[in-house]
Design a protein around this motif. Structure first.
Motif, PDB file in Angstrom:
ATOM      1  N   ASN A 110       0.805  -1.182   0.169  1.00  0.00           N
ATOM      2  CA  ASN A 110       0.040  -0.173  -0.054  1.00  0.00           C
ATOM      3  C   ASN A 110       0.861   1.265   0.022  1.00  0.00           C
ATOM      4  O   ASN A 110       0.318   2.385  -0.900  1.00  0.00           O
ATOM      5  CB  ASN A 110      -0.992  -0.054   1.133  1.00  0.00           C
ATOM      6  N   ALA A 111       2.005   1.272   0.800  1.00  0.00           N
ATOM      7  CA  ALA A 111       2.818   2.446   0.964  1.00  0.00           C
ATOM      8  C   ALA A 111       3.527   2.772  -0.576  1.00  0.00           C
ATOM      9  O   ALA A 111       3.778   3.698  -0.858  1.00  0.00           O
ATOM     10  CB  ALA A 111       3.803   2.390   2.108  1.00  0.00           C
ATOM     11  N   LEU A 112       3.981   1.298  -1.157  1.00  0.00           N
ATOM     12  CA  LEU A 112       4.415   1.618  -2.250  1.00  0.00           C
ATOM     13  C   LEU A 112       3.608   2.123  -3.381  1.00  0.00           C
ATOM     14  O   LEU A 112       4.002   2.976  -4.423  1.00  0.00           O
ATOM     15  CB  LEU A 112       4.895   0.036  -2.719  1.00  0.00           C
ATOM     16  N   ASN A 122       0.102  10.747 -16.104  1.00  0.00           N
ATOM     17  CA  ASN A 122      -1.142  10.720 -16.615  1.00  0.00           C
ATOM     18  C   ASN A 122      -1.952  10.074 -15.768  1.00  0.00           C
ATOM     19  O   ASN A 122      -1.539   9.377 -14.701  1.00  0.00           O
ATOM     20  CB  ASN A 122      -1.346  10.317 -18.081  1.00  0.00           C
ATOM     21  N   VAL A 123      -3.450  10.188 -15.943  1.00  0.00           N
ATOM     22  CA  VAL A 123      -4.234   9.173 -15.188  1.00  0.00           C
ATOM     23  C   VAL A 123      -4.018   7.940 -15.348  1.00  0.00           C
ATOM     24  O   VAL A 123      -4.380   6.839 -14.418  1.00  0.00           O
ATOM     25  CB  VAL A 123      -5.694   9.536 -15.695  1.00  0.00           C
ATOM     26  N   HIS A 124      -3.969   7.328 -16.556  1.00  0.00           N
ATOM     27  CA  HIS A 124      -3.647   6.008 -16.799  1.00  0.00           C
ATOM     28  C   HIS A 124      -2.503   5.274 -15.825  1.00  0.00           C
ATOM     29  O   HIS A 124      -2.430   4.095 -15.595  1.00  0.00           O
ATOM     30  CB  HIS A 124      -3.267   5.637 -18.325  1.00  0.00           C
ATOM     31  N   TYR A 125      -1.400   6.158 -15.705  1.00  0.00           N
ATOM     32  CA  TYR A 125      -0.292   5.747 -14.858  1.00  0.00           C
ATOM     33  C   TYR A 125      -1.083   5.734 -13.462  1.00  0.00           C
ATOM     34  O   TYR A 125      -0.560   4.691 -12.956  1.00  0.00           O
ATOM     35  CB  TYR A 125       0.519   6.857 -14.795  1.00  0.00           C
ATOM     36  N   LEU A 126      -1.873   6.267 -12.993  1.00  0.00           N
ATOM     37  CA  LEU A 126      -2.466   6.202 -11.598  1.00  0.00           C
ATOM     38  C   LEU A 126      -3.455   5.110 -11.429  1.00  0.00           C
ATOM     39  O   LEU A 126      -3.587   4.578 -10.442  1.00  0.00           O
ATOM     40  CB  LEU A 126      -3.366   7.509 -11.202  1.00  0.00           C
ATOM     41  N   PHE A 127      -3.928   4.653 -12.719  1.00  0.00           N
ATOM     42  CA  PHE A 127      -4.656   3.347 -12.721  1.00  0.00           C
ATOM     43  C   PHE A 127      -3.887   2.319 -12.087  1.00  0.00           C
ATOM     44  O   PHE A 127      -4.310   1.356 -11.153  1.00  0.00           O
ATOM     45  CB  PHE A 127      -5.184   2.839 -13.796  1.00  0.00           C
ATOM     46  N   ILE A 128      -2.616   2.138 -12.514  1.00  0.00           N
ATOM     47  CA  ILE A 128      -1.662   1.078 -12.068  1.00  0.00           C
ATOM     48  C   ILE A 128      -1.253   1.260 -10.660  1.00  0.00           C
ATOM     49  O   ILE A 128      -1.128   0.473  -9.891  1.00  0.00           O
ATOM     50  CB  ILE A 128      -0.564   0.887 -13.096  1.00  0.00           C
ATOM     51  N   THR A 129      -0.645   2.403 -10.367  1.00  0.00           N
ATOM     52  CA  THR A 129       0.251   2.556  -9.189  1.00  0.00           C
ATOM     53  C   THR A 129      -0.674   2.683  -7.917  1.00  0.00           C
ATOM     54  O   THR A 129      -0.689   2.145  -6.864  1.00  0.00           O
ATOM     55  CB  THR A 129       1.010   3.877  -9.133  1.00  0.00           C
ATOM     56  N   VAL A 136      -4.909  -3.237  -3.807  1.00  0.00           N
ATOM     57  CA  VAL A 136      -4.256  -4.880  -3.351  1.00  0.00           C
ATOM     58  C   VAL A 136      -3.672  -4.787  -2.256  1.00  0.00           C
ATOM     59  O   VAL A 136      -4.287  -5.463  -1.068  1.00  0.00           O
ATOM     60  CB  VAL A 136      -3.471  -5.297  -4.525  1.00  0.00           C
ATOM     61  N   GLY A 137      -2.659  -3.821  -1.797  1.00  0.00           N
ATOM     62  CA  GLY A 137      -2.129  -3.705  -0.341  1.00  0.00           C
ATOM     63  C   GLY A 137      -3.181  -3.403   0.743  1.00  0.00           C
ATOM     64  O   GLY A 137      -3.169  -3.958   1.743  1.00  0.00           O
ATOM     65  N   SER A 138      -4.248  -2.363   0.345  1.00  0.00           N
ATOM     66  CA  SER A 138      -5.172  -2.145   1.307  1.00  0.00           C
ATOM     67  C   SER A 138      -6.093  -3.414   1.651  1.00  0.00           C
ATOM     68  O   SER A 138      -6.356  -3.464   2.612  1.00  0.00           O
ATOM     69  CB  SER A 138      -5.996  -0.931   0.770  1.00  0.00           C
ATOM     70  N   GLY A 139      -6.374  -4.093   0.660  1.00  0.00           N
ATOM     71  CA  GLY A 139      -7.232  -5.392   0.712  1.00  0.00           C
ATOM     72  C   GLY A 139      -6.364  -6.371   1.642  1.00  0.00           C
ATOM     73  O   GLY A 139      -7.015  -7.036   2.318  1.00  0.00           O
ATOM     74  N   MET A 140      -5.001  -6.500   1.458  1.00  0.00           N
ATOM     75  CA  MET A 140      -4.344  -7.634   2.337  1.00  0.00           C
ATOM     76  C   MET A 140      -4.278  -6.949   3.911  1.00  0.00           C
ATOM     77  O   MET A 140      -3.900  -7.931   4.783  1.00  0.00           O
ATOM     78  CB  MET A 140      -2.999  -7.572   1.681  1.00  0.00           C
ATOM     79  N   VAL A 141      -4.502  -5.704   4.199  1.00  0.00           N
ATOM     80  CA  VAL A 141      -4.541  -5.340   5.464  1.00  0.00           C
ATOM     81  C   VAL A 141      -6.096  -5.536   6.025  1.00  0.00           C
ATOM     82  O   VAL A 141      -6.166  -5.590   6.937  1.00  0.00           O
ATOM     83  CB  VAL A 141      -4.054  -4.063   5.547  1.00  0.00           C
ATOM     84  N   TYR A 142      -7.023  -5.049   5.218  1.00  0.00           N
ATOM     85  CA  TYR A 142      -8.401  -4.555   5.556  1.00  0.00           C
ATOM     86  C   TYR A 142      -9.148  -5.999   6.045  1.00  0.00           C
ATOM     87  O   TYR A 142      -9.527  -5.773   7.067  1.00  0.00           O
ATOM     88  CB  TYR A 142      -9.036  -4.100   4.608  1.00  0.00           C
TER      89      TYR A 142
END
Length: 511
Positions: A110-112, A122-129, A136-142
């Protein structure tokens, strides 16, 4: 309402056997259980709170990249949606690695995602990062944060879940103020970088998730050795212990460890006789073999539990009320998420920015949301009150608020509706309790993973849908109406199904 918690209970056969052999842990309902509540509370602040405050960053992204509202809204919805959609797969991680390791790894991921998003072009870069990586990181903690509270509490589950999930309200209020300040002082890129550093505290929250162990009866311990895979792993462990630090093997002929252990010892002794100078390599090789064997056994067990819950004979989907619950979840979450993402834009349209800056509407939802979770949790813990009925009543209140929100055009009226949305959405703290009543504590991780996955699909499609409707009509009204009506259909389906099941029970008994 036509049903109670007992009517919708759905226990699998293997749970009754397990309860007979396991003694309750002294930390249940006390002791370390309150540290688990604290850990889950902080997780909700850092994950759910920051996601509910993404409306601030959404406006920054609209200015920076000059894309349509529908496309830009996908960044926020991807992050929130994927956090929940990965639930079933995180259940596999929990069954294999445990909640603690899963949460620590998720905190790093999540931090990464936050840090990498600071360099978006661009916006598409934000889709991935941000959308995928941080999601996915948030889901692994939540999911571990919710499951651990359910494991540590029995008598006061609703109150414990209510207290832990109030972190969403606190987090929304705190993160909204924090992100506003950081964006104003340092720009949105540096704000995301700083937020990434703050998110590393999720690893500390994960470290607090100590596994809950149960003491087994003495007469049951002997039966554990019947499992051939476990026995083989133990045999390898025993063989490794017979090696000294210099790599020399010492056997104990009087000790009989079983056929699997004898085979391993014979193999190691043969290698030792062939070449005395390679004892060190034999030692490390055996240690690696032991680790691989233990890991293989753990993965097989975790996968079998995960697979049987979804596709096996004890599939969760054989419970019709649970299927109705999943159907409801497909429409529920978007109705709660859309106001957080698009309220800043709505306030701007109505020329209420001055009043909203003094006390933001999203902050009103967040603050009242805190009280809603605690109060609904306390009410549900009362012995004469059905958690199921409280859950349904809160849902009806929320859907009415969503339908009437577009009709409010003054700050006071919007504030009143937002307060009702915040209070009624406190039913989120009851979702793990209702899920556990449906499937039992053993299947809570997998079942709740499915529920939040359905919520994730709702969160994923809701905000872009609202943005798309706005691009066509230049209003958000129709998006609230459509989402509210779909939400109502889900509630009605959830209400009817338990009645059908309770009506069919007598006929099943006769058969």
């Amino acid at each position: 309402m036509c049903t109670t918690q007992e009517d919708i209970g759905y226990d699998f056969e293997d749970e009754s056997k397990e309860k007979k052999t396991l003694k309750p842990n002294p930390n249940i309902d006390g002791g370390w259980a309150w540290m688990i509540v604290l850990s889950s509370f902080l997780v909700h602040i850092l994950i759910m709170g920051s996601q509910m405050a993404l409306g601030i960053l959404n406006m920054e992204w609209l200015e920076e990249f000059s894309q349509s509202r529908g496309l830009t809204a996908w960044v926020s919805s991807l992050s929130m949606g994927i956090t929940l959609i990965v639930g079933p797969f995180i259940g596999l991680f929990i069954n294999t690695c445990g909640c603690r390791k899963t949460a620590i790894l998720g905190g790093i991921l999540n931090a990464l995602g936050w840090v990498l998003s600071a360099y978006a072009s661009n916006v598409h870069y934000l889709f991935i990062t941000f959308g995928v990586t941080a999601g996915v990181g948030s889901g692994m903690v939540y999911l571990p944060a919710v499951v651990m509270v359910g494991q540590y509490f029995q008598k006061r589950r609703a109150l414990a879940q209510g207290l832990s999930t109030t972190g969403t309200g606190f987090g929304t209020f705190l993160m909204t103020v924090l992100l506003k300040y950081l964006c104003k002082e340092y720009g949105w890129r540096n704000a995301m970088f700083i937020q990434g550093a703050v998110s590393l505290n999720l690893c500390v929250c994960g470290a607090l998730m100590r596994p809950l162990s149960y003491k087994k009866d003495a007469n049951e311990k002997g039966g554990e050795g019947n499992n051939s895979e476990d026995y083989h792993a133990k045999a390898l462990f025993g063989s490794a212990q017979l090696l000294e630090s210099n790599g020399v093997l010492h056997t104990e002929p009087d000790k009989k460890e079983g056929p699997a252990n004898d085979e391993v010892l014979d193999e190691v002794q043969t290698v030792e006789c062939k070449d005395k100078t390679r004892h060190g390599k034999n030692f490390y090789g055996l240690c690696i073999l032991k680790r691989v064997s233990q890991l293989t056994v753990t993965i097989k067990k975790g996968f079998r539990t995960w697979y049987s819950s979804y596709f096996g004979a004890a599939s969760l989907f054989t419970n019709r009320v649970f299927v109705a619950f999943v159907f409801w979840a497909l429409f529920a979450y978007s109705s709660f998420v859309i106001p957080f993402i698009h309220l800043p834009e709505i306030v701007k349209q109505y020329n209420l920015s001055t009043q909203n800056d003094v006390f933001p509407l999203t902050s009103i939802i967040a603050i009242v949301h805190i009280f809603g979770k605690v109060i609904l949790g306390l009410i549900s813990d009362l012995p004469w009150i059905s958690t199921w009925n409280v859950f349904l009543a809160a849902n009806f209140t929320l859907v009415i608020c969503i339908l009437i929100l577009p009709l409010m055009h003054t700050y006071i009226s919007l504030a009143m509706v937002c307060a009702l949305i915040g209070f009624s959405s406190g039913y989120f703290s009851l979702m793990p309790i209702v899920t556990e009543d449906l499937v039992g504590i053993k299947h809570l991780a997998n079942a709740y993973g499915i529920i939040i996955c359905a919520n994730g699909i709702s969160a994923l499609l809701g905000p872009p849908f609202a943005g798309w409707i706005y691009d066509i009509t230049q209003k958000y009204d129709f998006s609230f109406y459509i989402c509210g009506l779909l939400y109502m259909v889900g509630i009605i389906f959830l209400l009817i199904q338990p009645c059908i099941q309770s009506r069919d029970k007598p006929s099943e008994t006769k058969i």
